[in-house]
Design a protein around this motif. Sequence first.
Motif, PDB file in Angstrom:
ATOM      1  N   ASN A   1      -9.184   3.458  -1.447  1.00 53.41           N
ATOM      2  CA  ASN A   1      -9.928   2.210  -1.279  1.00 53.41           C
ATOM      3  C   ASN A   1      -9.776   1.380  -2.543  1.00 53.41           C
ATOM      4  O   ASN A   1      -9.020   1.722  -3.464  1.00 53.41           O
ATOM      5  CB  ASN A   1     -11.404   2.505  -0.974  1.00 53.41           C
ATOM      6  CG  ASN A   1     -12.021   3.456  -1.998  1.00 53.41           C
ATOM      7  OD1 ASN A   1     -11.593   3.507  -3.156  1.00 53.41           O
ATOM      8  ND2 ASN A   1     -13.017   4.224  -1.586  1.00 53.41           N
ATOM      9  N   THR A   2     -10.522   0.276  -2.625  1.00 53.30           N
ATOM     10  CA  THR A   2     -10.393  -0.623  -3.776  1.00 53.30           C
ATOM     11  C   THR A   2     -10.782   0.059  -5.078  1.00 53.30           C
ATOM     12  O   THR A   2     -10.139  -0.138  -6.126  1.00 53.30           O
ATOM     13  CB  THR A   2     -11.256  -1.877  -3.568  1.00 53.30           C
ATOM     14  OG1 THR A   2     -10.854  -2.506  -2.346  1.00 53.30           O
ATOM     15  CG2 THR A   2     -11.078  -2.854  -4.717  1.00 53.30           C
ATOM     16  N   GLU A   3     -11.827   0.894  -5.051  1.00 53.85           N
ATOM     17  CA  GLU A   3     -12.268   1.584  -6.261  1.00 53.85           C
ATOM     18  C   GLU A   3     -11.171   2.518  -6.776  1.00 53.85           C
ATOM     19  O   GLU A   3     -10.936   2.636  -7.977  1.00 53.85           O
ATOM     20  CB  GLU A   3     -13.563   2.366  -5.997  1.00 53.85           C
ATOM     21  CG  GLU A   3     -14.730   1.510  -5.486  1.00 53.85           C
ATOM     22  CD  GLU A   3     -14.981   0.305  -6.375  1.00 53.85           C
ATOM     23  OE1 GLU A   3     -15.129   0.494  -7.607  1.00 53.85           O
ATOM     24  OE2 GLU A   3     -15.032  -0.817  -5.847  1.00 53.85           O
TER      25      GLU A   3
ATOM     26  N   SER B 226       0.820  -1.214   0.000  1.00 55.58           N
ATOM     27  CA  SER B 226       0.000   0.000   0.000  1.00 55.58           C
ATOM     28  C   SER B 226       0.855   1.266   0.000  1.00 55.58           C
ATOM     29  O   SER B 226       0.394   2.324  -0.429  1.00 55.58           O
ATOM     30  CB  SER B 226      -0.938   0.003   1.215  1.00 55.58           C
ATOM     31  OG  SER B 226      -0.193  -0.090   2.414  1.00 55.58           O
TER      32      SER B 226
ATOM     33  N   SER C  46     -16.571   3.997 -10.850  1.00 52.71           N
ATOM     34  CA  SER C  46     -15.269   3.409 -11.178  1.00 52.71           C
ATOM     35  C   SER C  46     -15.337   2.608 -12.472  1.00 52.71           C
ATOM     36  O   SER C  46     -14.384   2.591 -13.261  1.00 52.71           O
ATOM     37  CB  SER C  46     -14.782   2.526 -10.028  1.00 52.71           C
ATOM     38  OG  SER C  46     -15.688   1.472  -9.770  1.00 52.71           O
TER      39      SER C  46
ATOM     40  N   LYS D 287      -6.282  -8.429 -13.815  1.00 48.49           N
ATOM     41  CA  LYS D 287      -7.253  -7.813 -12.905  1.00 48.49           C
ATOM     42  C   LYS D 287      -8.163  -6.854 -13.671  1.00 48.49           C
ATOM     43  O   LYS D 287      -9.377  -6.812 -13.448  1.00 48.49           O
ATOM     44  CB  LYS D 287      -6.523  -7.055 -11.793  1.00 48.49           C
ATOM     45  CG  LYS D 287      -5.769  -7.925 -10.808  1.00 48.49           C
ATOM     46  CD  LYS D 287      -6.693  -8.661  -9.840  1.00 48.49           C
ATOM     47  CE  LYS D 287      -7.350  -7.733  -8.868  1.00 48.49           C
ATOM     48  NZ  LYS D 287      -8.239  -8.459  -7.927  1.00 48.49           N
TER      49      LYS D 287
ATOM     50  N   LYS E 175      -7.967   2.109  -6.355  1.00 47.89           N
ATOM     51  CA  LYS E 175      -6.884   1.284  -6.910  1.00 47.89           C
ATOM     52  C   LYS E 175      -7.223   0.804  -8.318  1.00 47.89           C
ATOM     53  O   LYS E 175      -6.339   0.714  -9.176  1.00 47.89           O
ATOM     54  CB  LYS E 175      -6.618   0.093  -5.987  1.00 47.89           C
ATOM     55  CG  LYS E 175      -6.071   0.483  -4.630  1.00 47.89           C
ATOM     56  CD  LYS E 175      -5.958  -0.727  -3.703  1.00 47.89           C
ATOM     57  CE  LYS E 175      -5.537  -0.309  -2.300  1.00 47.89           C
ATOM     58  NZ  LYS E 175      -5.505  -1.455  -1.367  1.00 47.89           N
ATOM     59  N   LYS E 176      -8.495   0.501  -8.578  1.00 44.94           N
ATOM     60  CA  LYS E 176      -8.908   0.086  -9.921  1.00 44.94           C
ATOM     61  C   LYS E 176      -8.660   1.205 -10.924  1.00 44.94           C
ATOM     62  O   LYS E 176      -8.116   0.982 -12.018  1.00 44.94           O
ATOM     63  CB  LYS E 176     -10.395  -0.296  -9.921  1.00 44.94           C
ATOM     64  CG  LYS E 176     -10.730  -1.527  -9.088  1.00 44.94           C
ATOM     65  CD  LYS E 176     -12.244  -1.702  -8.981  1.00 44.94           C
ATOM     66  CE  LYS E 176     -12.597  -2.887  -8.075  1.00 44.94           C
ATOM     67  NZ  LYS E 176     -14.063  -3.015  -7.885  1.00 44.94           N
TER      68      LYS E 176
ATOM     69  N   GLN F  98      -4.238  -8.683  -5.430  1.00 40.97           N
ATOM     70  CA  GLN F  98      -4.153  -7.246  -5.212  1.00 40.97           C
ATOM     71  C   GLN F  98      -4.153  -6.455  -6.518  1.00 40.97           C
ATOM     72  O   GLN F  98      -3.663  -6.921  -7.550  1.00 40.97           O
ATOM     73  CB  GLN F  98      -2.874  -6.901  -4.440  1.00 40.97           C
ATOM     74  CG  GLN F  98      -2.937  -7.231  -2.960  1.00 40.97           C
ATOM     75  CD  GLN F  98      -1.682  -6.792  -2.255  1.00 40.97           C
ATOM     76  OE1 GLN F  98      -0.836  -7.615  -1.923  1.00 40.97           O
ATOM     77  NE2 GLN F  98      -1.553  -5.496  -2.033  1.00 40.97           N
ATOM     78  N   TRP F  99      -4.695  -5.254  -6.427  1.00 38.54           N
ATOM     79  CA  TRP F  99      -4.569  -4.268  -7.497  1.00 38.54           C
ATOM     80  C   TRP F  99      -3.238  -3.545  -7.278  1.00 38.54           C
ATOM     81  O   TRP F  99      -3.030  -2.907  -6.251  1.00 38.54           O
ATOM     82  CB  TRP F  99      -5.713  -3.264  -7.447  1.00 38.54           C
ATOM     83  CG  TRP F  99      -7.045  -3.831  -7.865  1.00 38.54           C
ATOM     84  CD1 TRP F  99      -7.968  -4.419  -7.082  1.00 38.54           C
ATOM     85  CD2 TRP F  99      -7.571  -3.834  -9.198  1.00 38.54           C
ATOM     86  NE1 TRP F  99      -9.068  -4.811  -7.811  1.00 38.54           N
ATOM     87  CE2 TRP F  99      -8.851  -4.455  -9.130  1.00 38.54           C
ATOM     88  CE3 TRP F  99      -7.119  -3.399 -10.444  1.00 38.54           C
ATOM     89  CZ2 TRP F  99      -9.657  -4.635 -10.245  1.00 38.54           C
ATOM     90  CZ3 TRP F  99      -7.927  -3.560 -11.558  1.00 38.54           C
ATOM     91  CH2 TRP F  99      -9.180  -4.188 -11.450  1.00 38.54           C
TER      92      TRP F  99
END
Length: 517
Positions: free
Chosen positions: A488-490, A364, A459, A425, A492-493, A394-395
């Motif tokens: 957050n995950t969004e 991270s 996203s 991914k 990272k995408k 992971q992204w």
Amino acid sequence: MDIDNFVKKFNNYPVLFIGTGISLRYLETSFSWEGLLRSIVLAYSDNEYFLDLKSKCFNPDGTYDLSYLASIIESDFEEFASNKENRNGKFKGINDSFYQILDERNKIVSRMKLFICDLLQPLDLKTSMIPELNLLKKAKKNVASIITTNYDQFIETQLGFNPLVGNDILLSNPYGTVYKIHGCRSDPSSLIITSQDYKYFEERYELIRAQLLSIFVHNPIIFLGYSISDENIKKLLRTIFSYVKYDSEESQKIRDNFLLVEYDKHISNDEVIEHDIDLGNGLIVRINKIKTCDYSKLYEAIAALKLKVSVMDIRRVQDHIKDITAGEGVEVTVVEDIDSLDNADKILMLGPKAVIQFVPLKSSAYITDYFQILSSQKDSRINLIDKCLIYSAQWFPIFGFIHTYPELEDHSYRIQSLKSQQIGKLESFLSKNKKSKGSFYSTVNSLVTDKSISKSRVSVELVYAILEDRIPLSSVEEYLKEQSIEINTEYKKILCAYDFQKYSKDKGVLRIPQVKR
């Protein structure tokens, strides 16, 4: 509680507050305050004359005003030593120094203070006390700083602490220093001894008091060489509790950290007890006290204190912090979200850029500092990616790091795996999330402000817009930097899509599902 367990409770390095008793303990030639004044008078008169002067300074409470006595003796000594008959006699050296300072520096220095500095010059040690003094020298590595009312140079000579006198105290780094709050024999004019000196001292003491108060709040304080009735201690405690409410949590912490070591030649003891000190006006303060003739166990306990950072390292860091706050051009890099870390998980590194390398424990860190790392181009964290634990689920945006640091390709298997992971991914995400029909956004703002799109779809639409090259990457970068406070995950995408589109050399390897019209 014994002294060993008492010291083990310290969370910070102690400060020693040292009085005349310590010089009397270790030096062959030393004086109490009254003893010093008596020695001055005996240099030009006799003991009965001294007693006559002392009788003029009697207080109603049965004590003597020694500062007033010093004022009388100073005037008396000045008259005697400056007399023409004595100019080149017993006090020739004192007079020579007086006239030299006046001539060269245009400064008048009390002849009595010059004489005091001569009296305190010898630093011969008591042979019988050398073993105990050696224990104090071992303990000094765990002493933050020393505060003293003594004039002599015993502390700086034997312990190697840097002396600070007068206004230097206000501009100092406290660690590894000795605050000589009543002056030092190295500067006769700095001595605080007469009534006039104390009046002047009180007038300019406010800033020094604030500096000392900060030390007392953050460090344990050990009083050495003072009696329980010493006015210096009482004045100090009155000062502290005039700023800090006595019944507050902070006050309790300060009192818990106070230890008065009282000398008693008849007792060898290592038990710390509580003791009440009457400060007057109804204020009674409870502090910790140990009464003993042997200080060895105290010094051994201080020497055995185990804290994570040494006193000298703290001093060195504070010197550099001073440079940073003064705008001296020192570069600062903060890795990870340090506000969310426990103190035990934090580490501070100072040194040349070429030497310090980052080995992040979490991938991270690379995402949090993505744009900072790429913009610096010399960030040593980049070539450590292959050592970083990155899970297959992971992204992770690898293409920008490869572009900035091509040598990463030397770690071909690891880096190729991360490239395939990022592409996989993105393809999996796109296959599971079809683009909306008629979705042809050309700016980030038009997309994120479209109220017809749910937050969960932002996203998706943004990733498609990036990979289909419909949105300027500069605006995407600006958007990501604005959103970086909440990763957050969004996020990272979107970052992985941006990273691929900007830095991948072969855009065709990524299969983007097409919407049938």
